[in-house]
Write a protein that holds these residues in place. Sequence first.
Motif, PDB file in Angstrom:
ATOM      1  N   SER A 101       0.806  -1.221   0.000  1.00  0.00           N
ATOM      2  CA  SER A 101       0.000   0.000   0.000  1.00  0.00           C
ATOM      3  C   SER A 101       0.840   1.273   0.000  1.00  0.00           C
ATOM      4  N   ASP A 397      -6.533  -1.292   1.588  1.00  0.00           N
ATOM      5  CA  ASP A 397      -5.730  -1.589   0.408  1.00  0.00           C
ATOM      6  C   ASP A 397      -5.786  -3.083   0.067  1.00  0.00           C
ATOM      7  N   TYR A 398      -5.614  -3.940   1.077  1.00  0.00           N
ATOM      8  CA  TYR A 398      -5.570  -5.382   0.819  1.00  0.00           C
ATOM      9  C   TYR A 398      -6.936  -5.937   0.409  1.00  0.00           C
ATOM     10  N   TYR A 420       4.534  -2.174  -6.920  1.00  0.00           N
ATOM     11  CA  TYR A 420       4.617  -1.497  -5.623  1.00  0.00           C
ATOM     12  C   TYR A 420       5.740  -0.470  -5.580  1.00  0.00           C
ATOM     13  N   ALA A 430      -0.986   7.260  -0.503  1.00  0.00           N
ATOM     14  CA  ALA A 430      -1.133   6.630   0.816  1.00  0.00           C
ATOM     15  C   ALA A 430      -0.589   7.522   1.924  1.00  0.00           C
ATOM     16  N   HIS A 469      -7.802   6.554   1.399  1.00  0.00           N
ATOM     17  CA  HIS A 469      -6.876   5.757   0.595  1.00  0.00           C
ATOM     18  C   HIS A 469      -7.580   5.143  -0.614  1.00  0.00           C
TER      19      HIS A 469
END
Length: 483
Positions: A101, A397-398, A420, A430, A469
């Motif tokens: 993230s 995020d996940y 990433y 983020a 986010h």
Amino acid sequence: MANSPHEHLHDGALYNADLAPLPPEKRKWGAFEIFNVWNNDIQSLFGYSLAASLFITYGLNGWAVFGAIIVAGFFVMFLVNLTGKPSVKYGVPYPVMARVSMGVYGARFPALVRGIVAIFWYGVQTYFASTAVALLLNTTFGIQGGTEFLGMTAVGWLSYLVVCVFQVVLFMRGIDWVGKFLNWAGPLVYVVMIALCIVIWWKAGNGIFAALGTIFEGSEATDPRGAVAAFFAIVGTMIAYFAAVVINFGDFSRFVKTESAMKVGNFWGLPVSMALFSFIALFVTAGTVVLFGEKLVNPADIVDRVDNVLLTLVAALTFFAATVGINLVANFIPPAYDIANLNPEKISAKMGGVITAVVAFFIGALWVPLISNIGITGFVDTLGAFLAPLYGILVADYYIVRRKKVSVDDMFSSDPSGPYFYGNGWNHKAIIAFAIPAIFSVATVWVPALSQLSGYGWVIGAVLGGALHVGLMNSKLPIPETV
């Protein structure tokens, strides 16, 4: 799991043995180990003092406070099941999971924030553990008082040094030794606390039962917002107490064999264990009012007043073990990983632990003369509010942005085309999603105009962080290419 095309770019700036994915054959923990992680978290001297102070601070019926703490236990269980799942699946600790993230380099920022907060907690919990050692020395050798320096006597400072050294030595023995220590320390605390309950009951008589609910009602500290608002403020404060471990629970769940074992351990270790421990806090704190005419919230002080040498010796050893246990679990192991994550090529987890211990030594030394003036509730709420957006970002995020699909190899890749890497390894969206909610949620604790939101800082920060986010990640705003 399929190999990533970026696998060949694993590098020392992102990878070392402590941060690498843990293979299934090396995961030895079951539900009992997770249960004891929470047992030791709850059963520290600070944990007891917080629970006892909540019965006093809000002026509610004692049973209402008890109910609020149980509600918080179920809520925390739900939160850690969310953060623990990806680390069970992939075997990586929180600082590595955060790279998804925040970016492969940007993850150093939340890890550092989490590490700083943990170091504060580590110093404070070390001080509380040292009060148990001081009680043990005073009882055994009859040493009393003396000249004070920074609020501690010579015995206090000796006790503080003993605890500092003991914790570092135990940490250096490795996670298996820590697990063994927790497995006997956690259950033993309950034996001692139940014994303390029986002694208090024997001395106070059956009249204590009538006082349990009403003894704290109508105190001068009654929450002006009303009973319902006070109830949820207590829930919020208890969640904030667990804020640090809630975020980095993956540091522990990566050692668990299965997700179901993690969930079973979380159930027995959080709502069930919190219910039992909070009842003991309610019972014993009420007993101190009946017996001594004052509300004592540090069990070391209570045991000292009960005047039973055997109980004092056993309790002092147990309180010491329990507080050291939570310190290792919540405040030593996580920043050790977090600091190692800053430069994995040069800093091992053990070196990170040494750095943690040195910095925390000075923080704990300042607890009595300086930091404690904030008050236990304010201290907990402030640190919790500051960390809350990181939880919201990690979970949102996940589960929402990535839909539970990530590439482990890319977490260790510095390839600019990696998913990433973002802008030079940093996900600036983020960072924004953390900064704005963090400022607001901390303000709910300290800004008078936001006092109506006091106690809710963690929940507000987590929800705002996660929502912002998701909104920013789904927006068309460009990601800067430079830091």
